[in-house]
Design a protein around this motif. Sequence first.
Motif, mmCIF file in Angstrom:
data_model
loop_
_atom_site.group_PDB
_atom_site.id
_atom_site.type_symbol
_atom_site.label_atom_id
_atom_site.label_comp_id
_atom_site.label_asym_id
_atom_site.label_seq_id
_atom_site.Cartn_x
_atom_site.Cartn_y
_atom_site.Cartn_z
ATOM 1 N N LYS A 15 84.878 144.088 34.748
ATOM 2 C CA LYS A 15 85.892 143.081 34.462
ATOM 3 C C LYS A 15 86.900 143.557 33.421
ATOM 4 C CE LYS A 15 86.339 138.224 33.090
ATOM 5 N NZ LYS A 15 85.612 137.015 32.631
ATOM 6 N N ARG A 16 86.478 144.460 32.557
ATOM 7 C CA ARG A 16 87.374 144.910 31.487
ATOM 8 C C ARG A 16 88.573 145.687 32.029
ATOM 9 N NH1 ARG A 16 82.785 148.084 31.098
ATOM 10 N NH2 ARG A 16 83.086 150.334 31.512
ATOM 11 N N ARG A 17 88.484 146.148 33.255
ATOM 12 C CA ARG A 17 89.608 146.882 33.816
ATOM 13 C C ARG A 17 90.715 145.956 34.324
ATOM 14 N NH1 ARG A 17 86.726 151.846 37.205
ATOM 15 N NH2 ARG A 17 85.427 152.604 35.484
ATOM 16 N N PHE A 18 90.440 144.686 34.452
ATOM 17 C CA PHE A 18 91.430 143.734 34.933
ATOM 18 C C PHE A 18 91.917 142.789 33.838
ATOM 19 C CE2 PHE A 18 88.552 144.830 38.373
ATOM 20 C CZ PHE A 18 89.435 145.285 39.342
ATOM 21 N N VAL A 19 91.110 142.570 32.805
ATOM 22 C CA VAL A 19 91.480 141.653 31.729
ATOM 23 C C VAL A 19 92.173 142.450 30.630
ATOM 24 C CG1 VAL A 19 90.589 140.008 30.026
ATOM 25 C CG2 VAL A 19 89.529 140.176 32.279
#
Length: 719
Positions: free
Chosen positions: A218-222
Amino acid sequence: MGRADGEDKAALSPGGEDTADLSPDDSPWSDSAWSEDDDDDEVRPRSPTHPIDFLLSADGLSMLPPQASLSFEDSGEGSGSDADSDGLEEEDDAAAEESDSSEDEVAPRNTVGNVPLQWYKDEEHIGYDISARKIKKRDREGRIDSFLSSKDNDDDWLKIWDDYNAEEVKITKEEAKIISRMMKGKTPHANVDPYPDYVDWFEYADKGHPLSNAPEPKRRFVPSKWEQKKVVKLVRAIRKGWIKFDKPKDEPNYYLLWGDDTDTADNKRQGLSYIPAPKPNLPGHEESYNPSVEYIPTQEEIDNYQLMYEEDRPKFIPRRFESLRSVPAYEKALREGFDRCLDLYLCPRTRKKRINIDPESLKPKLPSKKDLRPYPRTCYLEFKGHGGPVTSLSVEATGQWIASGSSDGTIRVWEVETGRCLKVFNVGADVHHISWNPSPERPILAAIVGRDLLLLNAEVGDEETQVRTKELLHVGEPTPEDDGDKKPAVRWVNNDKFDGITLIHHRAASTVEWHSKGDYFTTVVPTGESRAVLLHQLSKKHSHHPFRKLPGLPVAAVFHPTQKMFFVATKKFVQVYDLQKAEVVKKLESGLREISSISIHPGGDNVIVGSKDGKLCWFDTDLSTRPYKMLKNHSKDITSVTFHRRYPLFASSSEDCTAHVFHGMVYADLNQNPLIVPLEILRGHLSSDRRGVLDCKFHPRQPWLFTAGADSMIRLYCD
């Protein structure tokens, strides 16, 4: 003594009685004692003075240093009796027979395991075999005996003593080489690369999936919160002035004080680019007020200047003054300044772009002449006998005979190999053109004599051929050919003087050419009428004129070598006709002043044309109707051009007393253009009445060229 279990290893004996036999300089496996040659498979010792001590174990070979040698002194006493030694040998043989291991991996006899041999130092045995029997110690020969045996046996240096099993082992040369490499810190085998290149086993190209199929975190999109805080701190520091940026420095405006800024933007105008004016020449030594003596003219030279034209007269005469104060005002200063202003104001200046190109690089790379041989180069024979200029010549189909016509009113038949004149026909008029029948079975000559065409028997060949030729050259009933005109175009009449046929034309004929099969031939009458080009059939004694209108005065006409095509050359164009369809197929535009001769390539797709302005045109009929190449090699009119039937050669003759030979290769591949290479310039004919070489023909089978000159000679050029 108990026996230890585990993997068998070699143990070094720490000093003992045997160390006295070794000197401090003894180093059996040092670099000085061994030499390894990469080019030689053999490994040989440099000094076989000292024996070699090794320990053999299940893991391999171990070197015994001098301080820990297990060699025994030569005391002459055996540890066991002969019976014991014999029994041990029998036991060894039995153990070897019962062993299931291969020859390369023989199990050691001693089964004590990882036990130091120094424990058996004071014992009569050194261990136990697989049957729990003692292994007796054996006597080892002394250093003197070892040295003597090494002198008697060349392979004695390969023997080593195995203290672990109390026996002498002979190693191979390959094993000795492995030991030597290991002592030098190298790999045991020479073909092993200790540092191989890294090979990536995974191919990243054209892969639809990554290495890992795990879902994206998820950290790659947020957006990152840490990056957001960092940006806020930087913005706050910039607003408060904590972070200051360097201002761009103002570049000083430099300009050339005495130079000419031709590349600056101020000198560039809208539209046309700025072109600087040419600078006047700087003054030299002559313009000096006190020049050297050699620059000052004498009074006699000044008087001669007055006699010269104004444009050739020097613009300035140097004078000498004692000082610069004595120099008077220049009397032409105002005039030259005014002319300079007019030049700057009125003289148009244009910019010319020049490219530095080596002229040699623009020349085509042609093959060497040695690779293009054979071709005619030197004069081999001269045929003498005519009393006037030789206007035309023709070669028989087999190449054995040649016929020539001259303005002295004779036709001569020559033998090519010997140069002997076989027959002379005194026709009584100028011979303008001559052509030999291409069929070997018909030795017939067609010659333009005066105004008409004469067909006569060349009188070469066997009797049967002569009989058939005489029957063919006979007209039964003279029937004029009327095609609706008042006068017949051609009349076939028997010639009783030469037993031939005379074709009487309505006008004077200029050229005659045969068809490749030898039955049809054509004559050209250079007029603007419809009967200018005539076709004749020898077997039927029939003539007709197939062309009603031509685009100019005809000069020459030739047949296609293989197809039913017909070429008619006028002064400007070359018309290509289809005789079967009776229509014009192509019209070749030469662009020459006046065409003088024409020749067809044996393949039929290429045509060469000679002109009276010394130019030769090569036409590729499959490529275009315009010339593929135009050659300007002759200084005067070209009188004849010809192709060779077998070799890639063509030639041209001119009134400048030369004949040029060319290499003309035509390829079967339509994408490759013909190769044209100038080969040789043949000289030898003399000029007569401003006329040189009047005709040239190739030999049908050999790379030979015949030339006919105005000096009444025929020359044969060979390789």
